[in-house]
Motif scaffolding. Structure first.
Motif, PDB file in Angstrom:
ATOM      1  N   THR A 189       0.990  -1.232  -0.139  1.00  0.00           N
ATOM      2  CA  THR A 189      -0.002  -0.040  -0.080  1.00  0.00           C
ATOM      3  C   THR A 189       1.000   1.113  -0.150  1.00  0.00           C
ATOM      4  N   ILE A 190       0.552   2.253  -0.723  1.00  0.00           N
ATOM      5  CA  ILE A 190       1.229   3.393  -0.781  1.00  0.00           C
ATOM      6  C   ILE A 190       0.914   4.534   0.248  1.00  0.00           C
ATOM      7  N   ARG A 191       1.600   5.150   0.894  1.00  0.00           N
ATOM      8  CA  ARG A 191       0.988   6.153   1.977  1.00  0.00           C
ATOM      9  C   ARG A 191       1.481   7.454   1.329  1.00  0.00           C
ATOM     10  N   PHE A 192       1.311   8.228   2.379  1.00  0.00           N
ATOM     11  CA  PHE A 192       1.722   9.712   1.864  1.00  0.00           C
ATOM     12  C   PHE A 192       1.867  10.613   3.279  1.00  0.00           C
ATOM     13  N   PRO A 193       2.932  10.106   3.711  1.00  0.00           N
ATOM     14  CA  PRO A 193       3.141  10.843   5.267  1.00  0.00           C
ATOM     15  C   PRO A 193       3.540  12.121   4.885  1.00  0.00           C
ATOM     16  N   ILE A 194       3.778  12.903   6.207  1.00  0.00           N
ATOM     17  CA  ILE A 194       3.749  14.391   6.381  1.00  0.00           C
ATOM     18  C   ILE A 194       5.443  14.579   5.584  1.00  0.00           C
ATOM     19  N   GLN A 316      -2.952  22.011  -7.857  1.00  0.00           N
ATOM     20  CA  GLN A 316      -1.884  21.398  -8.626  1.00  0.00           C
ATOM     21  C   GLN A 316      -1.169  20.370  -7.857  1.00  0.00           C
ATOM     22  N   PHE A 317      -1.251  20.454  -6.703  1.00  0.00           N
ATOM     23  CA  PHE A 317      -0.575  19.391  -5.594  1.00  0.00           C
ATOM     24  C   PHE A 317      -1.163  17.986  -6.024  1.00  0.00           C
ATOM     25  N   THR A 318      -2.405  17.823  -6.723  1.00  0.00           N
ATOM     26  CA  THR A 318      -2.836  16.494  -7.054  1.00  0.00           C
ATOM     27  C   THR A 318      -1.856  15.735  -7.945  1.00  0.00           C
ATOM     28  N   GLY A 319      -1.234  16.602  -8.536  1.00  0.00           N
ATOM     29  CA  GLY A 319      -0.166  15.869  -9.481  1.00  0.00           C
ATOM     30  C   GLY A 319       1.069  14.948  -8.670  1.00  0.00           C
ATOM     31  N   SER A 320       1.212  15.453  -7.382  1.00  0.00           N
ATOM     32  CA  SER A 320       2.322  14.781  -6.653  1.00  0.00           C
ATOM     33  C   SER A 320       1.724  13.751  -5.635  1.00  0.00           C
ATOM     34  N   THR A 321       0.492  13.834  -5.388  1.00  0.00           N
ATOM     35  CA  THR A 321      -0.241  12.987  -4.438  1.00  0.00           C
ATOM     36  C   THR A 321       0.040  11.571  -4.680  1.00  0.00           C
ATOM     37  N   THR A 322      -0.353  10.555  -3.989  1.00  0.00           N
ATOM     38  CA  THR A 322      -0.409   9.057  -4.109  1.00  0.00           C
ATOM     39  C   THR A 322      -1.783   8.632  -4.032  1.00  0.00           C
ATOM     40  N   PHE A 323      -3.005   9.413  -4.072  1.00  0.00           N
ATOM     41  CA  PHE A 323      -4.298   8.944  -3.699  1.00  0.00           C
ATOM     42  C   PHE A 323      -5.222   9.821  -4.706  1.00  0.00           C
ATOM     43  N   THR A 324      -4.926  10.622  -5.586  1.00  0.00           N
ATOM     44  CA  THR A 324      -5.979  11.180  -6.563  1.00  0.00           C
ATOM     45  C   THR A 324      -6.137  10.745  -7.582  1.00  0.00           C
ATOM     46  N   GLY A 325      -7.085  10.487  -8.199  1.00  0.00           N
ATOM     47  CA  GLY A 325      -7.459   9.835  -9.495  1.00  0.00           C
ATOM     48  C   GLY A 325      -7.789  11.070 -10.397  1.00  0.00           C
ATOM     49  N   MET A 326      -7.967  10.760 -11.630  1.00  0.00           N
ATOM     50  CA  MET A 326      -8.102  11.392 -12.934  1.00  0.00           C
ATOM     51  C   MET A 326      -9.643  11.895 -12.926  1.00  0.00           C
TER      52      MET A 326
ATOM     53  N   LEU B  46     -11.338   3.993  -2.679  1.00  0.00           N
ATOM     54  CA  LEU B  46      -9.784   4.054  -2.660  1.00  0.00           C
ATOM     55  C   LEU B  46      -9.091   4.213  -4.041  1.00  0.00           C
ATOM     56  N   CYS B  47      -9.675   3.797  -5.055  1.00  0.00           N
ATOM     57  CA  CYS B  47      -9.235   3.807  -6.301  1.00  0.00           C
ATOM     58  C   CYS B  47      -8.597   5.110  -6.597  1.00  0.00           C
ATOM     59  N   MET B  48      -7.579   5.294  -7.261  1.00  0.00           N
ATOM     60  CA  MET B  48      -7.004   6.369  -7.922  1.00  0.00           C
ATOM     61  C   MET B  48      -6.856   6.347  -9.383  1.00  0.00           C
ATOM     62  N   GLU B  49      -7.313   5.082  -9.971  1.00  0.00           N
ATOM     63  CA  GLU B  49      -7.487   4.989 -11.555  1.00  0.00           C
ATOM     64  C   GLU B  49      -6.152   4.900 -11.984  1.00  0.00           C
ATOM     65  N   CYS B  50      -5.086   3.979 -11.370  1.00  0.00           N
ATOM     66  CA  CYS B  50      -3.767   4.072 -11.923  1.00  0.00           C
ATOM     67  C   CYS B  50      -3.683   2.909 -13.173  1.00  0.00           C
ATOM     68  N   GLY B  51      -4.496   1.970 -12.861  1.00  0.00           N
ATOM     69  CA  GLY B  51      -4.698   1.129 -14.204  1.00  0.00           C
ATOM     70  C   GLY B  51      -3.957  -0.104 -14.025  1.00  0.00           C
TER      71      GLY B  51
END
Lengths: 362, 97
Positions: A189-194, A316-326, B46-51
């Protein structure tokens, strides 16, 4: 002269991270150390702040860690030097092979998304280094985040190697191997700690600050503009507080929002950024005298404009996160962009009304 | 951390699942779990659509409109009329990844 030229052709360039060579049935392979040199640390810092992250590369191909044999594990990596450095560091004490793919010096995950860390690149790189001769087993460990670009079944069909998707983070490799190539849920699982969020903020602040001169120029011209021309003194005295508010907004959207991310209410990044922008305005505005607070038009324009900009920057930070989808980001933009444009338009109109009144036309 | 709810394009037809477990192995968000030799979705938000799951499902049980969840990439995509891609290598969307 003659000897120099011969040398140049015969001798392969030895990278600074190499510590000797080992011989294999298919020729010599560079051995890499698991220890970082000062150059490696300095390179990591520079790549984090964006100084040369676009060409921080290692040569694709096969490398050795320790004293690998025909039975040793093969770990796949990207040729972004930081990815490769982290892997070789975590393989300390291992005897293993590292296969570096040509990902155009981009990390595993982004390269997999872009299609350079791919099924085809893996298959052709395995063939290029004659992996089937170097080892006798038929298993290859690919970083889990590379799965976005690698179809394991196709790799097995074309090469005979079975792909094991390893842990998300290289630091879990020792426990993964010890457990018999099994991952716990935490490892996959990918996390996103501080700390990760803080590390990523320079790459948010930099692009925002690149656009800042445009904003500053606009503000100074608006305040300096007089019927007789642009007056520098007016531009500075009137515009300065708004330049400060602009910097405050970059801080709110590009630094505070990412760092405080999970503690800011709502899931939408636009709303998170707007809230932080609003709060930081509330802290900063009282510091200014009548320059901002003295005029109701400027006050309204500021309260509209700056939190909205903070919201846009936070998005813009959505590009760096590990949990935001398109789909989610598209939804935010669909609602957000018309709002941002309207707010900017209204602020500009208020500003113009202010100028017209200042000039005494009305 | 979770992002917006009810937006993911992830679709799963459990009748096609052969129980190989690849989706559990590749998903970095813990969306899947094996139950009775079949994959189940624990929480699709939880899905981020990485594929990664759809790419590695050989039985066609999974589909997702995969892409980057990156505002800069999507804005660039809208402006140029192309699919949003992660702009790590160009300066237009420098903040990406």
């Amino acid at each position: 002269m003659q000897t120099m030229q011969t040398l140049k052709f015969v001798k392969k360039e030895v990278p600074h991270y190499a510590a000797g060579e080992i011989s294999t049935p298919v020729g010599n392979v560079f051995r890499v150390s698991s220890d970082w040199s000062r150059a490696d640390y300095w390179g990591m810092i520079k790549s984090r702040v964006g100084a040369f992250r676009m060409n921080y590369a290692v040569a694709p191909g096969l490398y050795a860690v320790g004293e690998p044999t025909k039975g040793s594990d093969i770990f796949v990596s990207a040729n972004y030097k930081l990815s490769f450095d982290i892997l070789r560091r975590e393989l300390k004490g291992f005897n293993a092979w590292v296969l570096v793919l040509d990902t155009k010096s981009i990390n595993v995950w982004c390269a997999a998304g872009k299609g350079t860390f791919s099924t085809n690149e893996l298959i052709s790189r395995m063939a290029a280094v004659k992996l089937d001769i170097v080892v006798t087993h038929r298993r290859i460990i690919v970083p889990q985040l590379g799965a976005v670009g690698v179809n394991a079944a196709e790799v097995q069909k074309k090469t005979g190697f079975r792909v094991f998707f390893g842990p998300v983070q290289a630091k879990d490799i020792p426990s993964y191997v010890k457990a018999g190539y099994k991952k716990t849920k935490e490892m996959s699982t990918i996390r996103f700690p501080i700390l990760d969020r803080i590390i990523l903020t320079p790459m948010e602040v930099n692009p925002a600050m690149k656009k800042f001169p445009w904003f500053a120029g606009g503000v100074l011209i608006l305040f300096g503009l007089q019927p007789s021309g642009v007056l520098f003194r007016n531009a500075w005295s009137g515009g300065m507080p708004f330049l400060a508010l602009g910097l405050n907004t970059v801080l709110a959207g590009a630094f505070l929002t990412p760092v405080l991310l999970p503690f800011v209410p709502f899931r939408s990044f636009a709303i998170k950024g707007w809230i932080i922008g609003l709060l930081s305005m509330a802290v900063v505005v009282p510091l200014f005298g009548p320059a901002v607070r003295g005029n109701i038009l400027l006050l309204i324009a500021s309260w509209l404009f700056f939190p909205a900009m903070s919201s846009y920057i936070a998005l813009q930070f959505t590009g760096s996160t590990t949990f935001t989808g398109m789909s989610g980001v598209k939804k935010e933009l669909k609602i957000g962009i018309p709002l941002y444009l309207s707010v900017a338009g209204i602020s500009l109109v208020l500003m113009m009304v202010y100028k017209i009144r200042e000039w005494g036309i009305l | 951390m979770k992002y917006l709810v009810n937006v993911t394009t992830l679709q799963y037809s459990s009748d096609k699942c052969a129980g190989c477990g690849r989706c559990v192995e590749v998903c970095p968000r813990g969306v899947f779990e094996m139950r009775d030799k079949r994959a189940t979705i624990t929480d699709s938000d939880l899905c981020m659509e990485c594929g990664a799951c759809a790419k590695n499902c050989d039985f066609g049980a999974l589909s997702v409109n995969a892409g980057v969840g990156c505002a800069a990439a999507i804005i660039t995509g809208l402006l140029t009329g192309s699919e949003p891609t992660c702009g790590c290598s160009d300066s237009v969307s420098g903040s990406c990844c």
